[in-house]
Structures are given as structure tokens and as C-alpha cells.
Motif scaffolding. Structure first.
Motif, PDB file in Angstrom:
ATOM      1  N   ARG A  22      24.132 -16.254  16.383  1.00 20.29           N
ATOM      2  CA  ARG A  22      24.942 -17.056  15.450  1.00 20.29           C
ATOM      3  C   ARG A  22      25.310 -18.415  16.027  1.00 20.29           C
ATOM      4  O   ARG A  22      25.396 -19.403  15.302  1.00 20.29           O
ATOM      5  CB  ARG A  22      26.210 -16.290  15.073  1.00 20.29           C
ATOM      6  N   GLU A  23      25.584 -18.458  17.331  1.00 25.48           N
ATOM      7  CA  GLU A  23      25.963 -19.698  17.996  1.00 25.48           C
ATOM      8  C   GLU A  23      25.736 -19.531  19.491  1.00 25.48           C
ATOM      9  O   GLU A  23      25.700 -18.410  19.990  1.00 25.48           O
ATOM     10  CB  GLU A  23      27.443 -20.031  17.745  1.00 25.48           C
ATOM     11  N   PRO A  24      25.571 -20.626  20.225  1.00 23.49           N
ATOM     12  CA  PRO A  24      25.427 -20.502  21.674  1.00 23.49           C
ATOM     13  C   PRO A  24      26.662 -19.827  22.283  1.00 23.49           C
ATOM     14  O   PRO A  24      27.783 -20.035  21.808  1.00 23.49           O
ATOM     15  CB  PRO A  24      25.309 -21.955  22.155  1.00 23.49           C
ATOM     16  N   VAL A  25      26.455 -18.989  23.286  1.00 24.52           N
ATOM     17  CA  VAL A  25      27.553 -18.339  23.989  1.00 24.52           C
ATOM     18  C   VAL A  25      27.468 -18.696  25.468  1.00 24.52           C
ATOM     19  O   VAL A  25      26.393 -18.949  26.000  1.00 24.52           O
ATOM     20  CB  VAL A  25      27.557 -16.801  23.812  1.00 24.52           C
ATOM     21  N   VAL A  26      28.622 -18.718  26.114  1.00 23.57           N
ATOM     22  CA  VAL A  26      28.699 -19.013  27.534  1.00 23.57           C
ATOM     23  C   VAL A  26      28.736 -17.697  28.297  1.00 23.57           C
ATOM     24  O   VAL A  26      29.491 -16.786  27.942  1.00 23.57           O
ATOM     25  CB  VAL A  26      29.967 -19.843  27.864  1.00 23.57           C
ATOM     26  N   LEU A  27      27.927 -17.606  29.336  1.00 21.54           N
ATOM     27  CA  LEU A  27      27.972 -16.458  30.231  1.00 21.54           C
ATOM     28  C   LEU A  27      28.642 -16.908  31.515  1.00 21.54           C
ATOM     29  O   LEU A  27      28.233 -17.907  32.120  1.00 21.54           O
ATOM     30  CB  LEU A  27      26.559 -15.940  30.524  1.00 21.54           C
TER      31      LEU A  27
END
Length: 86
Positions: A22-27
Motif C-alpha cells: 500500500r505504501e513504502p514502509v521503514v524497517l
């Protein structure tokens, strides 16, 4: 932007990849951002959209930009400052 730990990625790969679709995520690792996970489609859109800014030589500057540039130079020459100054 949602954040997940790298441990979350190992334990909840489905949840993390669903969010990344759905959207970029931060790891994060050790509470610091380390990676960004995003869909391939989002990555391709980012890659395909080049930087819209362009430098022009005065001789090739579009007329509209040349006019705006000339007006700004005239204001500065009259010590009137920039448009965004109060």
C-alpha cells in the motif's frame, strides 16, 4: 509511513509485505531506520519519474521563465527583496 523492525519482518512477513504493497514502509534495526520496503510498482514509478528540475542556459531558457527571472532581477536591483520576504 509505517515502521516495522527487522524482527517483525521475520515473524510477520505477510503483515509487513501487505503494508508495503500500500505504501513504502521503514524497517528498523536497533531502533534506527535501515531499509525501505515498497512494492515493485511504486519503485518503478519512482525510478521512471526523473527529476523535473532543469538548468537552462539563458539563451535556451523558456520565455516564461526568462520573463520571471528578469522581473526578479529588477526587484533585487531596486533593493525590493525577494517575493517571499515580508
Amino acid at each position: 509511513m509505517r515502521q516495522f523492525t527487522t524482527g517483525d519482518l521475520n515473524k510477520q512477513v505477510g503483515d509487513v509485505t501487505d503494508a508495503a504493497s500500500r505504501e513504502p514502509v521503514v524497517l528498523t534495526r536497533h531502533n534506527k531506520p535501515r531499509f525501505v520496503l515498497m512494492s515493485y510498482e511504486h519503485y518503478e514509478r519512482m525510478r521512471g519519474c526523473g527529476d523535473p528540475r532543469r538548468a537552462h542556459a539563458v539563451s535556451e531558457m523558456p520565455d516564461k521563465h526568462a520573463e520571471l527571472f528578469g522581473q526578479a532581477i529588477e526587484r533585487l536591483a531596486r533593493s525590493q527583496g525577494y517575493d517571499d520576504e515580508s
